[in-house]
Design an enzyme around this catalytic site. Structure first.
Site, PDB file in Angstrom:
ATOM      1  N   CYS A 103       0.840  -1.193   0.000  1.00 41.26           N
ATOM      2  CA  CYS A 103       0.000   0.000   0.000  1.00 41.26           C
ATOM      3  C   CYS A 103       0.874   1.242   0.000  1.00 41.26           C
ATOM      4  CB  CYS A 103      -0.926   0.009   1.220  1.00 41.26           C
ATOM      5  SG  CYS A 103      -2.157   1.335   1.195  1.00 41.26           S
ATOM      6  N   CYS A 107      -1.978   3.904   7.043  1.00 47.61           N
ATOM      7  CA  CYS A 107      -3.033   4.096   8.030  1.00 47.61           C
ATOM      8  C   CYS A 107      -2.678   3.340   9.311  1.00 47.61           C
ATOM      9  CB  CYS A 107      -4.368   3.619   7.479  1.00 47.61           C
ATOM     10  SG  CYS A 107      -4.852   4.476   5.961  1.00 47.61           S
ATOM     11  N   CYS A 110      -4.531  -0.072  10.117  1.00 47.82           N
ATOM     12  CA  CYS A 110      -4.652  -1.100   9.080  1.00 47.82           C
ATOM     13  C   CYS A 110      -4.374  -2.486   9.657  1.00 47.82           C
ATOM     14  CB  CYS A 110      -3.672  -0.809   7.943  1.00 47.82           C
ATOM     15  SG  CYS A 110      -3.692  -2.054   6.628  1.00 47.82           S
TER      16      CYS A 110
END
Length: 344
Positions: A103, A107, A110
């Site tokens: 990714c 975040c 996550c």
């Protein structure tokens, strides 16, 4: 080995054949361990031993939720004793496939982090999807990681096209952070996609940065609006997913959600998974994002007039999702802080 078997007497042939059969079965098991052809058998046969505790349901039009229909009992001779001991095997009508962990965002909460860069070859992924279709799959959702990252979205596009065109699934959807989506992707693959969900946890860029939902100086919100416009132009249903946490729990998102007018706004309570976003081996520290059930309910109450809102508390999420990871293992959320991955 051939000559040794040729010297066997009739009395020993039965035992040798049994031994050879066991060796053959072991070889087959090892092969299935490395390819997706095992996905169907895992979901359907292993399920009979471990699905009894899972509360499975699906919301109409939402392919991300798990749904399993009981398969009919076998009428094969000799299967009677087994049927008495195990419940009906489930049919995986709706599947979440997280084919990559990579990714471009970070975040903090996550729970499918970049612990590996492995992505199954396209032919094997398609083979597994075809087997799932034969087993009863009707809907599929692709996620990550960020699914548009691998091969700049072309790998994802080929899977989407395969599922809609070849497998003729009722619903094909994607969950993305939206940052890597380009209009040319819609031009090439948009006809095969039913739903595109974009993750957006805040309409404040600073809050998104604190959460980790940002890359460099790029605006997450600008990308959100671009994708919304493309979805409308190419007739793809637009959806928004939000994870409610300590940084956005007091935010009022109602006006912006109404402006964007998604078909569904899925609101999740931040979930801690040991080994993924918490614990010694985790790549994230999600504990600082966790909110209480009362705080989550307050957020929902503040947005009670948003008609497209669909809440997902930790209690509702627990034991209610079936996920295929990048190795096509199925993952169960056994509790509010633990995952179980069934090796194949």
């Amino acid at each position: 080995m051939t000559s040794a078997r040729a010297r066997q007497t009739p009395d020993t042939r039965t035992a040798a054949a049994a031994e050879g059969g066991n060796m053959f079965a072991t070889d087959i098991f090892l092969i299935l361990h490395l390819c997706v052809s095992n996905a169907c058998s895992v979901l359907c046969s292993v399920g009979s031993a471990c699905w009894s505790w899972v509360g499975l349901s699906i919301e109409e039009g939402d392919p991300a939720r798990v749904s399993c229909k009981p398969a009919g009992r076998s009428s094969r001779p000799g299967a009677r004793d087994q049927r008495q001991e195990a419940p009906d095997a489930p049919v995986p009508t709706s599947v979440n496939y997280h084919f990559t962990r990579q990714c471009n965002y970070k975040c903090g909460f996550c729970f499918h982090t970049a612990k590996t860069s492995f992505v199954l070859p396209i032919e094997e992924a398609q083979r597994g999807l075809r087997l799932l279709k034969r087993a009863g799959m009707e809907k599929i959702n692709f996620s990550g990681g960020e699914p548009f990252l691998h091969e700049r979205g072309d790998f994802l596009g080929k899977l989407v096209q395969f599922c809609k065109q070849d497998l003729e699934l009722q619903s094909v959807s994607i969950v993305s952070n939206g940052s890597l989506i380009r209009e040319k992707w819609f031009q090439k693959y948009g006809d095969y996609l039913d739903i595109l969900a974009v993750s957006c946890d805040s309409f404040n860029e600073e809050t998104n940065s604190m959460i980790g939902r940002r890359q460099g100086k790029k605006s997450h919100l600008e990308n959100l609006y671009k994708v919304q416009n493309w979805c409308r132009e190419y007739k793809v249903a637009f959806k928004i997913n939000s994870v409610i946490n300590t940084f956005n729990v007091d935010e009022d998102m109602g006006d912006r959600i109404r402006e964007l007018s998604p078909v569904r706004w899925k609101v999740f309570q931040c979930l801690v998974i040991d080994g993924e976003n918490a614990g010694e081996d985790a790549l994230r520290e999600a504990e600082r994002f966790v909110i209480t059930d009362q705080e989550f309910q307050s957020f929902l109450e503040r947005h009670r007039d948003v008609k497209c809102l669909v809440p997902e508390s930790n209690e509702k999420m627990r034991d209610s999702y079936l996920i295929l990871d990048e190795y096509v293992r199925h993952i169960f959320v056994l509790s509010l802080n633990a995952l179980y991955k069934q090796p194949v």
